[in-house]
Design an enzyme around this catalytic site. Structure first.
Site, short mmCIF file in Angstrom:
data_model
loop_
_atom_site.label_atom_id
_atom_site.label_comp_id
_atom_site.label_asym_id
_atom_site.label_seq_id
_atom_site.Cartn_x
_atom_site.Cartn_y
_atom_site.Cartn_z
N HIS A 154 4.78 -10.10 2.51
CA HIS A 154 3.50 -11.11 3.25
C HIS A 154 3.01 -12.14 2.58
O HIS A 154 2.53 -12.92 2.64
CB HIS A 154 2.52 -10.35 4.31
CG HIS A 154 1.44 -9.61 3.61
ND1 HIS A 154 0.80 -10.46 4.03
CD2 HIS A 154 1.54 -8.59 3.85
CE1 HIS A 154 -0.38 -9.42 3.34
NE2 HIS A 154 0.27 -8.47 3.10
N SER A 205 5.20 -6.94 -1.97
CA SER A 205 4.91 -7.21 -0.55
C SER A 205 5.58 -8.43 -0.43
O SER A 205 5.40 -9.20 -1.03
CB SER A 205 3.45 -7.36 -0.08
OG SER A 205 3.31 -7.46 0.58
N ASN A 218 -5.82 -9.82 -7.75
CA ASN A 218 -5.48 -10.07 -6.65
C ASN A 218 -6.73 -10.76 -6.21
O ASN A 218 -7.01 -11.75 -5.54
CB ASN A 218 -5.61 -8.85 -5.24
CG ASN A 218 -6.72 -7.60 -5.94
OD1 ASN A 218 -6.37 -6.58 -6.85
ND2 ASN A 218 -7.48 -7.25 -4.63
N THR A 229 0.55 -0.90 0.69
CA THR A 229 0.17 0.24 -0.34
C THR A 229 1.14 1.09 -0.37
O THR A 229 0.66 2.92 -0.67
CB THR A 229 -1.26 -0.13 1.13
OG1 THR A 229 -1.66 -1.26 1.41
CG2 THR A 229 -1.70 1.39 1.81
N CYS A 242 -22.08 -9.39 1.14
CA CYS A 242 -22.42 -9.40 2.61
C CYS A 242 -20.61 -9.91 3.25
O CYS A 242 -20.92 -10.26 4.47
CB CYS A 242 -23.19 -11.13 2.47
SG CYS A 242 -24.71 -10.19 2.04
N THR A 274 13.66 4.59 10.03
CA THR A 274 14.32 3.64 10.14
C THR A 274 14.22 2.29 9.69
O THR A 274 12.67 2.00 9.13
CB THR A 274 14.66 3.68 11.59
OG1 THR A 274 15.00 4.89 12.62
CG2 THR A 274 15.32 2.45 12.44
N GLN A 284 0.83 -9.52 -6.57
CA GLN A 284 0.25 -10.57 -6.39
C GLN A 284 0.97 -12.06 -7.60
O GLN A 284 0.42 -13.10 -7.64
CB GLN A 284 -1.40 -10.59 -6.96
CG GLN A 284 -2.49 -10.12 -6.45
CD GLN A 284 -2.46 -11.42 -4.44
OE1 GLN A 284 -2.08 -12.32 -4.80
NE2 GLN A 284 -3.24 -10.60 -3.36
#
Lengths: 153, 404
Positions: free
Chosen positions: B203, B201, B153, B74, B327, B241, B181
Protein backbone atom coordinates in the site's frame (compact mmCIF):
# COMPACT_ATOMS: atom_id res chain seq x y z
CA UNK A 1 -9.33 14.05 16.75
CA UNK A 2 -12.71 15.73 16.66
CA UNK A 3 -13.18 19.06 18.33
CA UNK A 4 -16.24 20.92 19.59
CA UNK A 5 -17.82 23.71 17.57
CA UNK A 6 -16.89 26.22 20.28
CA UNK A 7 -13.25 25.17 20.19
CA UNK A 8 -13.10 25.40 16.42
CA UNK A 9 -14.78 28.82 16.52
CA UNK A 10 -12.21 30.16 18.99
CA UNK A 11 -9.40 28.61 16.98
CA UNK A 12 -10.57 29.94 13.63
CA UNK A 13 -11.71 33.34 14.94
CA UNK A 14 -9.52 33.94 17.96
CA UNK A 15 -10.63 36.87 20.14
CA UNK A 16 -8.25 39.51 21.46
CA UNK A 17 -5.04 38.50 19.73
CA UNK A 18 -2.27 41.01 20.30
CA UNK A 19 -0.15 42.75 22.89
CA UNK A 20 -0.53 45.51 25.45
CA UNK A 21 2.33 47.75 26.53
CA UNK A 22 4.01 45.67 29.19
CA UNK A 23 5.68 48.80 30.59
CA UNK A 24 2.29 50.34 31.41
CA UNK A 25 1.78 50.15 35.21
CA UNK A 26 -1.86 49.15 34.67
CA UNK A 27 -0.88 46.15 32.54
CA UNK A 28 -0.15 42.72 34.00
CA UNK A 29 1.66 40.17 31.84
CA UNK A 30 1.72 36.41 32.29
CA UNK A 31 3.95 34.14 30.24
CA UNK A 32 3.55 30.43 30.90
CA UNK A 33 4.49 27.13 29.31
CA UNK A 34 7.67 26.22 27.45
CA UNK A 35 8.58 25.87 23.78
CA UNK A 36 9.92 22.36 24.40
CA UNK A 37 6.49 21.29 25.62
CA UNK A 38 4.88 22.67 22.51
CA UNK A 39 2.89 25.43 24.18
CA UNK A 40 3.61 28.93 25.43
CA UNK A 41 0.88 31.40 26.38
CA UNK A 42 1.20 35.12 26.92
CA UNK A 43 -1.81 36.74 28.55
CA UNK A 44 -1.97 40.46 29.28
CA UNK A 45 -4.62 42.34 31.24
CA UNK A 46 -5.23 46.07 31.69
CA UNK A 47 -6.71 46.85 35.07
CA UNK A 48 -8.50 50.14 35.84
CA UNK A 49 -8.59 52.09 39.11
CA UNK A 50 -11.51 50.00 40.39
CA UNK A 51 -9.55 46.78 40.01
CA UNK A 52 -11.63 45.78 37.00
CA UNK A 53 -9.98 44.16 33.96
CA UNK A 54 -11.03 46.35 31.07
CA UNK A 55 -8.90 44.82 28.36
CA UNK A 56 -7.13 41.53 27.72
CA UNK A 57 -4.87 40.32 24.93
CA UNK A 58 -3.13 37.05 24.21
CA UNK A 59 -0.56 35.41 22.01
CA UNK A 60 -0.12 31.65 22.04
CA UNK A 61 2.30 29.18 20.53
CA UNK A 62 0.58 25.84 20.69
CA UNK A 63 -2.00 23.51 19.26
CA UNK A 64 -5.56 24.46 18.39
CA UNK A 65 -6.78 23.67 21.90
CA UNK A 66 -4.15 25.93 23.45
CA UNK A 67 -5.07 28.79 21.13
CA UNK A 68 -8.79 28.32 21.77
CA UNK A 69 -8.27 28.10 25.57
CA UNK A 70 -6.36 31.37 25.65
CA UNK A 71 -8.85 33.10 23.37
CA UNK A 72 -11.67 31.98 25.67
CA UNK A 73 -10.06 33.25 28.87
CA UNK A 74 -9.43 36.70 27.37
CA UNK A 75 -13.19 36.93 26.83
CA UNK A 76 -13.94 35.67 30.31
CA UNK A 77 -11.61 37.94 32.25
CA UNK A 78 -12.80 41.14 30.59
CA UNK A 79 -15.15 43.05 32.88
CA UNK A 80 -14.20 40.94 35.90
CA UNK A 81 -12.27 42.21 38.91
CA UNK A 82 -8.86 40.63 39.38
CA UNK A 83 -10.24 38.62 42.33
CA UNK A 84 -13.09 37.31 40.19
CA UNK A 85 -10.67 36.47 37.39
CA UNK A 86 -8.68 34.32 39.80
CA UNK A 87 -11.73 32.13 40.40
CA UNK A 88 -11.63 30.87 36.80
CA UNK A 89 -10.55 27.24 36.92
CA UNK A 90 -9.06 25.05 34.23
CA UNK A 91 -12.06 22.74 34.51
CA UNK A 92 -14.33 25.64 33.49
CA UNK A 93 -12.23 26.11 30.34
CA UNK A 94 -12.05 22.38 29.63
CA UNK A 95 -15.83 21.99 30.03
CA UNK A 96 -16.70 25.03 27.95
CA UNK A 97 -14.52 23.87 25.03
CA UNK A 98 -15.15 20.17 25.64
CA UNK A 99 -11.42 19.48 25.52
CA UNK A 100 -10.39 15.87 24.91
CA UNK A 101 -8.42 14.30 27.80
CA UNK A 102 -5.01 14.69 26.12
CA UNK A 103 -5.66 18.44 25.81
CA UNK A 104 -6.56 19.15 29.43
CA UNK A 105 -3.07 20.59 29.99
CA UNK A 106 -4.04 23.44 27.63
CA UNK A 107 -6.75 24.54 30.05
CA UNK A 108 -4.31 24.24 32.96
CA UNK A 109 -1.98 26.55 31.10
CA UNK A 110 -4.79 29.05 30.51
CA UNK A 111 -5.55 29.14 34.26
CA UNK A 112 -1.84 29.59 35.00
CA UNK A 113 -1.71 32.45 32.51
CA UNK A 114 -4.47 34.33 34.37
CA UNK A 115 -2.69 33.83 37.72
CA UNK A 116 0.61 34.96 36.24
CA UNK A 117 -0.87 38.08 34.65
CA UNK A 118 -2.67 39.05 37.85
CA UNK A 119 0.45 38.42 39.96
CA UNK A 120 2.48 40.65 37.64
CA UNK A 121 -0.07 43.46 37.92
CA UNK A 122 -0.18 43.05 41.72
CA UNK A 123 3.61 43.25 41.95
CA UNK A 124 3.61 46.46 39.93
CA UNK A 125 1.25 47.93 42.52
CA UNK A 126 3.27 46.80 45.49
CA UNK A 127 0.76 44.12 46.39
CA UNK A 128 1.61 40.61 47.41
CA UNK A 129 0.47 38.24 44.68
CA UNK A 130 -2.72 36.42 45.71
CA UNK A 131 -1.50 33.30 44.00
CA UNK A 132 2.08 32.36 43.38
CA UNK A 133 2.07 31.90 39.64
CA UNK A 134 3.97 29.18 37.89
CA UNK A 135 5.60 31.44 35.35
CA UNK A 136 8.96 32.11 33.79
CA UNK A 137 11.61 31.48 36.42
CA UNK A 138 14.01 34.07 37.66
CA UNK A 139 13.88 37.68 38.62
CA UNK A 140 12.06 39.62 35.95
CA UNK A 141 14.04 42.77 36.55
CA UNK A 142 17.33 40.90 36.34
CA UNK A 143 16.28 39.26 33.08
CA UNK A 144 15.32 42.63 31.68
CA UNK A 145 18.64 44.11 32.73
CA UNK A 146 20.57 41.30 31.06
CA UNK A 147 18.58 41.94 27.91
CA UNK A 148 17.02 38.48 27.93
CA UNK A 149 13.56 39.97 28.23
CA UNK A 150 13.43 42.98 25.98
CA UNK A 151 9.86 43.70 25.20
CA UNK A 152 6.62 42.06 24.40
CA UNK A 153 6.62 40.02 27.56
CA UNK B 1 -8.74 20.87 -8.35
CA UNK B 2 -10.30 18.45 -5.91
CA UNK B 3 -10.50 19.32 -2.21
CA UNK B 4 -9.29 17.87 0.15
CA UNK B 5 -5.75 17.56 -1.18
CA UNK B 6 -3.79 14.45 -0.27
CA UNK B 7 -0.14 15.05 0.67
CA UNK B 8 0.44 12.14 3.00
CA UNK B 9 1.81 9.54 0.57
CA UNK B 10 4.12 8.11 3.27
CA UNK B 11 1.13 7.06 5.32
CA UNK B 12 -0.51 5.28 2.44
CA UNK B 13 -1.20 5.61 -1.29
CA UNK B 14 -4.37 5.11 -3.28
CA UNK B 15 -4.64 1.85 -5.20
CA UNK B 16 -3.80 2.57 -8.83
CA UNK B 17 -6.82 1.91 -11.11
CA UNK B 18 -4.74 -0.54 -13.14
CA UNK B 19 -3.87 -2.41 -9.94
CA UNK B 20 -7.51 -2.56 -8.89
CA UNK B 21 -8.56 -3.90 -12.29
CA UNK B 22 -5.93 -6.62 -12.11
CA UNK B 23 -7.15 -7.63 -8.65
CA UNK B 24 -10.91 -7.71 -9.21
CA UNK B 25 -11.28 -11.10 -10.95
CA UNK B 26 -9.46 -12.78 -8.07
CA UNK B 27 -12.22 -11.88 -5.61
CA UNK B 28 -14.98 -13.64 -7.56
CA UNK B 29 -14.40 -15.71 -10.73
CA UNK B 30 -10.82 -16.66 -9.92
CA UNK B 31 -11.40 -17.29 -6.24
CA UNK B 32 -9.34 -20.46 -5.88
CA UNK B 33 -6.97 -21.26 -3.02
CA UNK B 34 -3.41 -21.20 -4.32
CA UNK B 35 -2.67 -24.20 -2.11
CA UNK B 36 -5.30 -26.38 -3.81
CA UNK B 37 -3.09 -28.57 -5.95
CA UNK B 38 -5.83 -30.90 -7.21
CA UNK B 39 -8.04 -28.69 -9.39
CA UNK B 40 -8.07 -25.89 -11.89
CA UNK B 41 -9.33 -23.26 -9.41
CA UNK B 42 -6.21 -23.76 -7.35
CA UNK B 43 -3.96 -23.89 -10.38
CA UNK B 44 -5.21 -20.54 -11.69
CA UNK B 45 -4.68 -18.92 -8.32
CA UNK B 46 -1.22 -20.37 -8.00
CA UNK B 47 -0.29 -19.19 -11.48
CA UNK B 48 -1.34 -15.64 -10.62
CA UNK B 49 0.55 -15.77 -7.32
CA UNK B 50 3.74 -16.94 -9.03
CA UNK B 51 3.50 -14.30 -11.75
CA UNK B 52 3.19 -11.65 -9.03
CA UNK B 53 6.12 -13.14 -7.14
CA UNK B 54 8.18 -12.80 -10.30
CA UNK B 55 7.21 -9.12 -10.62
CA UNK B 56 8.02 -8.22 -7.03
CA UNK B 57 11.35 -10.05 -7.29
CA UNK B 58 12.22 -8.24 -10.52
CA UNK B 59 11.61 -4.84 -8.94
CA UNK B 60 14.29 -5.42 -6.30
CA UNK B 61 16.77 -7.53 -8.29
CA UNK B 62 15.86 -10.78 -6.56
CA UNK B 63 14.67 -14.15 -7.78
CA UNK B 64 11.05 -15.20 -7.32
CA UNK B 65 11.93 -17.96 -4.89
CA UNK B 66 13.28 -15.38 -2.48
CA UNK B 67 9.93 -13.61 -1.98
CA UNK B 68 7.75 -14.54 0.99
CA UNK B 69 4.23 -13.08 1.09
CA UNK B 70 3.10 -11.46 4.33
CA UNK B 71 0.22 -9.31 5.58
CA UNK B 72 2.30 -6.14 5.37
CA UNK B 73 5.57 -4.58 6.34
CA UNK B 74 4.98 -4.80 10.08
CA UNK B 75 4.74 -8.56 9.75
CA UNK B 76 7.74 -8.62 7.40
CA UNK B 77 9.82 -6.66 9.93
CA UNK B 78 8.73 -8.91 12.79
CA UNK B 79 9.46 -12.06 10.80
CA UNK B 80 12.87 -10.84 9.66
CA UNK B 81 14.10 -9.47 12.97
CA UNK B 82 12.67 -12.06 15.34
CA UNK B 83 13.04 -14.92 12.85
CA UNK B 84 16.75 -14.32 12.26
CA UNK B 85 17.55 -13.52 15.89
CA UNK B 86 15.88 -16.67 17.12
CA UNK B 87 17.19 -18.98 14.44
CA UNK B 88 20.81 -17.91 14.87
CA UNK B 89 20.80 -17.46 18.64
CA UNK B 90 23.25 -20.30 19.20
CA UNK B 91 25.71 -18.23 17.15
CA UNK B 92 25.16 -15.03 19.08
CA UNK B 93 22.59 -12.85 20.74
CA UNK B 94 23.65 -9.37 19.72
CA UNK B 95 21.64 -7.28 17.25
CA UNK B 96 22.23 -3.82 15.82
CA UNK B 97 19.71 -1.26 14.63
CA UNK B 98 19.29 2.47 14.58
CA UNK B 99 17.22 4.90 16.67
CA UNK B 100 15.21 6.23 13.75
CA UNK B 101 13.87 2.88 12.55
CA UNK B 102 10.15 2.22 12.22
CA UNK B 103 8.39 1.02 15.36
CA UNK B 104 7.87 -2.40 13.77
CA UNK B 105 11.64 -2.91 13.92
CA UNK B 106 12.28 -1.06 17.19
CA UNK B 107 9.52 -2.84 19.07
CA UNK B 108 10.56 -6.22 17.65
CA UNK B 109 14.03 -5.46 19.00
CA UNK B 110 12.59 -4.51 22.39
CA UNK B 111 10.65 -7.77 22.45
CA UNK B 112 13.90 -9.64 21.78
CA UNK B 113 15.62 -7.75 24.60
CA UNK B 114 13.01 -9.19 26.93
CA UNK B 115 13.98 -12.63 25.58
CA UNK B 116 17.60 -12.10 26.57
CA UNK B 117 19.04 -10.58 23.41
CA UNK B 118 21.28 -7.54 23.51
CA UNK B 119 20.50 -4.73 21.09
CA UNK B 120 22.63 -1.74 20.07
CA UNK B 121 20.55 1.24 18.95
CA UNK B 122 22.82 3.43 16.84
CA UNK B 123 22.62 7.22 16.71
CA UNK B 124 22.21 9.03 13.41
CA UNK B 125 23.98 12.13 12.20
CA UNK B 126 22.30 15.56 12.11
CA UNK B 127 21.21 14.93 8.53
CA UNK B 128 19.38 11.79 9.62
CA UNK B 129 21.85 9.37 8.01
CA UNK B 130 23.74 6.59 9.70
CA UNK B 131 27.51 6.93 9.57
CA UNK B 132 28.73 3.49 8.39
CA UNK B 133 31.77 3.84 10.65
CA UNK B 134 29.44 3.91 13.63
CA UNK B 135 27.93 0.63 12.46
CA UNK B 136 31.30 -0.96 11.87
CA UNK B 137 32.38 -0.07 15.39
CA UNK B 138 29.22 -1.58 16.87
CA UNK B 139 29.67 -5.04 15.33
CA UNK B 140 30.86 -7.83 17.62
CA UNK B 141 31.71 -11.49 17.31
CA UNK B 142 28.26 -12.42 18.57
CA UNK B 143 26.35 -10.00 16.30
CA UNK B 144 23.95 -11.89 14.05
CA UNK B 145 21.77 -9.20 12.50
CA UNK B 146 21.86 -5.56 11.47
CA UNK B 147 18.52 -3.94 10.67
CA UNK B 148 18.70 -0.56 8.96
CA UNK B 149 15.96 0.95 6.86
CA UNK B 150 16.40 2.28 3.34
CA UNK B 151 14.29 5.45 3.48
CA UNK B 152 12.94 6.90 6.70
CA UNK B 153 9.17 7.18 6.91
CA UNK B 154 9.17 10.64 8.51
CA UNK B 155 12.02 12.43 6.78
CA UNK B 156 12.44 10.37 3.62
CA UNK B 157 16.19 10.35 4.32
CA UNK B 158 18.09 7.53 2.62
CA UNK B 159 20.72 5.60 4.54
CA UNK B 160 23.94 4.58 2.72
CA UNK B 161 22.75 0.99 2.40
CA UNK B 162 25.40 -0.06 -0.10
CA UNK B 163 28.15 0.85 2.34
CA UNK B 164 26.23 -0.80 5.15
CA UNK B 165 25.84 -3.95 3.03
CA UNK B 166 29.56 -4.07 2.31
CA UNK B 167 30.31 -3.89 6.02
CA UNK B 168 27.81 -6.55 7.07
CA UNK B 169 28.81 -8.90 4.27
CA UNK B 170 32.50 -8.60 5.14
CA UNK B 171 31.71 -9.22 8.80
CA UNK B 172 29.46 -12.20 8.06
CA UNK B 173 26.48 -10.53 9.69
CA UNK B 174 23.00 -10.63 8.13
CA UNK B 175 21.53 -7.34 6.88
CA UNK B 176 17.81 -6.71 7.08
CA UNK B 177 16.54 -3.61 5.34
CA UNK B 178 13.08 -2.14 5.89
CA UNK B 179 12.70 -0.95 2.32
CA UNK B 180 9.04 0.08 2.56
CA UNK B 181 9.43 3.80 1.84
CA UNK B 182 12.06 3.48 -0.85
CA UNK B 183 10.96 0.65 -3.11
CA UNK B 184 9.31 1.91 -6.26
CA UNK B 185 10.49 5.46 -5.57
CA UNK B 186 14.27 5.15 -5.73
CA UNK B 187 16.36 2.28 -7.10
CA UNK B 188 16.68 -0.58 -4.62
CA UNK B 189 18.63 -3.67 -5.56
CA UNK B 190 19.32 -6.46 -3.09
CA UNK B 191 22.46 -7.54 -4.96
CA UNK B 192 23.99 -4.10 -5.20
CA UNK B 193 23.39 -3.40 -1.52
CA UNK B 194 24.16 -6.91 -0.26
CA UNK B 195 20.81 -7.00 1.50
CA UNK B 196 19.91 -10.37 3.01
CA UNK B 197 16.34 -9.60 4.00
CA UNK B 198 14.07 -6.77 2.87
CA UNK B 199 10.57 -5.72 3.95
CA UNK B 200 8.17 -4.32 1.36
CA UNK B 201 4.61 -3.08 1.62
CA UNK B 202 2.03 -2.98 -1.19
CA UNK B 203 0.00 0.00 0.00
CA UNK B 204 3.00 2.33 -0.02
CA UNK B 205 3.37 1.77 -3.75
CA UNK B 206 -0.20 2.08 -5.04
CA UNK B 207 -1.18 -1.47 -4.14
CA UNK B 208 -3.70 -2.73 -1.58
CA UNK B 209 -3.44 -2.52 2.21
CA UNK B 210 -2.88 -5.68 4.21
CA UNK B 211 -0.33 -7.01 1.74
CA UNK B 212 3.42 -7.19 2.05
CA UNK B 213 6.46 -9.25 1.25
CA UNK B 214 9.75 -10.24 2.80
CA UNK B 215 12.75 -10.87 0.62
CA UNK B 216 14.85 -13.70 2.07
CA UNK B 217 18.18 -14.37 0.37
CA UNK B 218 18.90 -17.90 -0.88
CA UNK B 219 22.58 -17.52 -1.79
CA UNK B 220 24.08 -17.56 0.74
CA UNK B 221 21.05 -19.06 2.34
CA UNK B 222 19.31 -17.12 5.11
CA UNK B 223 17.21 -19.07 7.57
CA UNK B 224 14.43 -17.95 9.84
CA UNK B 225 12.34 -19.18 12.70
CA UNK B 226 8.74 -18.91 11.52
CA UNK B 227 6.55 -16.63 13.59
CA UNK B 228 3.31 -18.05 12.21
CA UNK B 229 2.84 -21.80 12.42
CA UNK B 230 0.35 -23.75 10.37
CA UNK B 231 0.09 -25.34 6.95
CA UNK B 232 3.68 -24.63 5.99
CA UNK B 233 2.94 -22.18 3.20
CA UNK B 234 5.72 -20.00 1.78
CA UNK B 235 8.48 -22.58 2.26
CA UNK B 236 7.46 -22.85 5.90
CA UNK B 237 8.43 -19.24 6.59
CA UNK B 238 4.86 -18.01 6.83
CA UNK B 239 1.86 -20.26 7.13
CA UNK B 240 -1.58 -19.04 6.15
CA UNK B 241 -3.78 -19.13 3.06
CA UNK B 242 -2.44 -16.71 0.51
CA UNK B 243 -4.29 -13.45 -0.08
CA UNK B 244 -4.52 -13.99 -3.82
CA UNK B 245 -6.19 -10.69 -4.85
CA UNK B 246 -3.75 -8.79 -2.63
CA UNK B 247 -0.79 -10.62 -4.10
CA UNK B 248 -1.98 -9.98 -7.65
CA UNK B 249 -2.35 -6.30 -6.75
CA UNK B 250 1.12 -6.14 -5.26
CA UNK B 251 2.53 -7.79 -8.39
CA UNK B 252 0.81 -5.28 -10.64
CA UNK B 253 1.96 -2.40 -8.43
CA UNK B 254 5.53 -3.71 -8.63
CA UNK B 255 5.31 -3.99 -12.42
CA UNK B 256 4.10 -0.39 -12.71
CA UNK B 257 6.85 0.79 -10.36
CA UNK B 258 9.48 -1.01 -12.42
CA UNK B 259 8.23 0.39 -15.72
CA UNK B 260 7.26 3.89 -14.64
CA UNK B 261 9.23 4.47 -11.45
CA UNK B 262 12.09 6.47 -12.92
CA UNK B 263 9.86 8.87 -14.85
CA UNK B 264 7.57 9.23 -11.87
CA UNK B 265 10.46 9.95 -9.53
CA UNK B 266 11.64 12.80 -11.76
CA UNK B 267 8.16 14.29 -11.93
CA UNK B 268 7.56 13.98 -8.17
CA UNK B 269 10.98 15.44 -7.40
CA UNK B 270 10.19 18.49 -9.53
CA UNK B 271 6.93 18.95 -7.61
CA UNK B 272 8.68 18.52 -4.27
CA UNK B 273 11.23 21.15 -5.24
CA UNK B 274 8.45 23.46 -6.38
CA UNK B 275 6.85 23.04 -2.96
CA UNK B 276 10.11 23.59 -1.09
CA UNK B 277 11.13 26.65 -3.07
CA UNK B 278 7.64 28.10 -2.86
CA UNK B 279 7.58 27.77 0.91
CA UNK B 280 11.11 29.12 1.29
CA UNK B 281 10.31 32.12 -0.90
CA UNK B 282 7.22 32.94 1.13
CA UNK B 283 8.47 32.35 4.68
CA UNK B 284 11.51 32.96 6.84
CA UNK B 285 12.74 30.71 9.67
CA UNK B 286 11.92 27.51 7.84
CA UNK B 287 14.18 24.48 8.14
CA UNK B 288 14.21 21.28 6.12
CA UNK B 289 14.66 18.33 8.47
CA UNK B 290 17.23 15.82 7.23
CA UNK B 291 19.45 15.58 4.20
CA UNK B 292 17.94 17.07 1.07
CA UNK B 293 20.40 15.32 -1.25
CA UNK B 294 19.81 11.85 0.18
CA UNK B 295 16.04 11.70 0.32
CA UNK B 296 13.13 10.09 -1.50
CA UNK B 297 11.72 12.45 -4.15
CA UNK B 298 8.26 12.83 -2.60
CA UNK B 299 9.25 13.86 0.91
CA UNK B 300 9.47 17.30 2.40
CA UNK B 301 9.75 17.43 6.18
CA UNK B 302 10.00 21.00 7.38
CA UNK B 303 9.79 22.89 10.64
CA UNK B 304 8.04 26.25 10.68
CA UNK B 305 9.69 27.78 13.73
CA UNK B 306 7.38 29.29 16.39
CA UNK B 307 4.28 27.65 14.92
CA UNK B 308 2.99 24.45 16.48
CA UNK B 309 2.46 21.61 14.01
CA UNK B 310 -1.01 20.56 15.00
CA UNK B 311 -2.27 24.13 14.99
CA UNK B 312 -0.93 24.48 11.45
CA UNK B 313 -2.57 21.23 10.38
CA UNK B 314 -5.89 22.52 11.73
CA UNK B 315 -5.39 25.73 9.79
CA UNK B 316 -4.82 23.84 6.54
CA UNK B 317 -7.48 21.25 7.22
CA UNK B 318 -8.23 20.70 3.53
CA UNK B 319 -4.69 19.44 3.04
CA UNK B 320 -3.82 16.00 4.43
CA UNK B 321 -0.31 16.03 5.93
CA UNK B 322 1.36 14.70 9.08
CA UNK B 323 3.21 16.37 11.92
CA UNK B 324 5.97 15.34 14.31
CA UNK B 325 4.24 17.40 16.97
CA UNK B 326 3.39 15.69 20.22
CA UNK B 327 -0.14 16.93 19.84
CA UNK B 328 -0.73 14.43 17.08
CA UNK B 329 0.13 11.52 19.34
CA UNK B 330 -1.26 10.39 22.67
CA UNK B 331 2.21 10.29 24.20
CA UNK B 332 2.79 14.07 24.30
CA UNK B 333 6.34 13.41 23.09
CA UNK B 334 7.39 14.92 19.78
CA UNK B 335 8.78 12.75 16.97
CA UNK B 336 11.51 10.38 18.17
CA UNK B 337 12.99 10.41 14.67
CA UNK B 338 13.54 14.16 14.69
CA UNK B 339 14.76 14.07 18.31
CA UNK B 340 17.33 11.39 17.40
CA UNK B 341 18.66 13.75 14.71
CA UNK B 342 19.35 16.32 17.40
CA UNK B 343 16.49 18.57 16.38
CA UNK B 344 15.26 20.57 19.37
CA UNK B 345 11.93 19.71 20.90
CA UNK B 346 10.35 23.00 19.89
CA UNK B 347 11.32 22.51 16.23
CA UNK B 348 10.08 18.93 16.39
CA UNK B 349 6.75 20.30 17.62
CA UNK B 350 6.78 22.64 14.61
CA UNK B 351 7.40 19.99 11.96
CA UNK B 352 5.15 19.05 9.08
CA UNK B 353 5.68 16.11 6.74
CA UNK B 354 4.49 16.65 3.18
CA UNK B 355 4.31 13.46 1.13
CA UNK B 356 3.90 13.85 -2.62
CA UNK B 357 3.20 11.05 -5.04
CA UNK B 358 1.79 9.66 -8.26
CA UNK B 359 -1.37 11.75 -8.33
CA UNK B 360 -0.03 15.05 -6.97
CA UNK B 361 -0.43 17.94 -9.41
CA UNK B 362 1.35 21.24 -9.90
CA UNK B 363 -1.92 23.04 -9.21
CA UNK B 364 -2.19 21.29 -5.86
CA UNK B 365 1.38 22.19 -4.93
CA UNK B 366 0.79 25.86 -5.78
CA UNK B 367 -2.40 25.90 -3.74
CA UNK B 368 -0.67 24.31 -0.76
CA UNK B 369 2.20 26.81 -0.95
CA UNK B 370 -0.21 29.77 -0.90
CA UNK B 371 -2.28 28.28 1.91
CA UNK B 372 0.65 27.27 4.13
CA UNK B 373 2.43 30.60 3.70
CA UNK B 374 -0.73 32.53 4.64
CA UNK B 375 -1.54 30.31 7.64
CA UNK B 376 2.00 30.23 9.01
CA UNK B 377 2.08 34.03 8.84
CA UNK B 378 -1.24 34.22 10.66
CA UNK B 379 -0.15 31.79 13.36
CA UNK B 380 3.15 33.60 13.80
CA UNK B 381 1.23 36.82 14.35
CA UNK B 382 -0.38 34.96 17.23
CA UNK B 383 2.86 33.42 18.49
CA UNK B 384 4.50 35.02 21.54
CA UNK B 385 7.74 33.28 20.59
CA UNK B 386 7.85 34.81 17.12
CA UNK B 387 7.17 38.22 18.66
CA UNK B 388 9.97 37.76 21.18
CA UNK B 389 12.46 36.58 18.56
CA UNK B 390 11.58 39.49 16.28
CA UNK B 391 12.24 41.77 19.25
CA UNK B 392 15.68 40.27 19.64
CA UNK B 393 15.02 38.00 22.59
CA UNK B 394 17.20 34.92 22.87
CA UNK B 395 14.67 32.23 23.78
CA UNK B 396 17.36 29.83 24.92
CA UNK B 397 18.27 32.27 27.71
CA UNK B 398 14.85 32.07 29.27
CA UNK B 399 14.26 29.60 32.05
CA UNK B 400 10.84 28.36 31.08
CA UNK B 401 8.52 27.34 33.85
CA UNK B 402 6.40 24.25 34.04
CA UNK B 403 8.42 22.01 31.71
CA UNK B 404 6.10 19.01 31.56
Amino acid sequence: MSYSEKLLDHYENPRNVGSLDKGDPDVGTGLVGAPACGDVMKLQIRVNGDGVIEDAKFKTFGCGSAIASSSLVTEWVKGKTVDEALTIKNTDVANELNLPPVKIHCSVLAEDAIKAAVADWQKKHGLDPTVKADTVQGDRAALLERGVLKSGI
Amino acid sequence: MKIPIYMDYHATTPVDRRVLEAMLPYFSEQFGNAASKSHVFGWHAEEAVEAAREEVAKLIGASAKEIVWTSGATESDNLAVKGVAQFYQSKGKHLVTCKTEHKAVLDSMHALERQGFEVTFLDVEKDGRLDPARLKAALRKDTTLVSIMHANNETGVLHPIEEIGRITRAAGVLFHCDAVQGVGKVPFDVEQANVDLASISAHKMYGPKGMGALYVRRKPRVRLTAQMDGGGHERGFRSGTLNVPGIVGMGKAAELARLEGAAEAARVLALRERLRKGLQAGLDLLTVNGSLAHRVPGNLNVSFAYVEGEALMMAIKDVAVSSGSACTSASLEPSYVLRAMGISEDLAHSSIRFGLGRFTTEEEVDHVVRLVVAKVKKLREMSPLYEMVKDGVDLSQIEWANPH
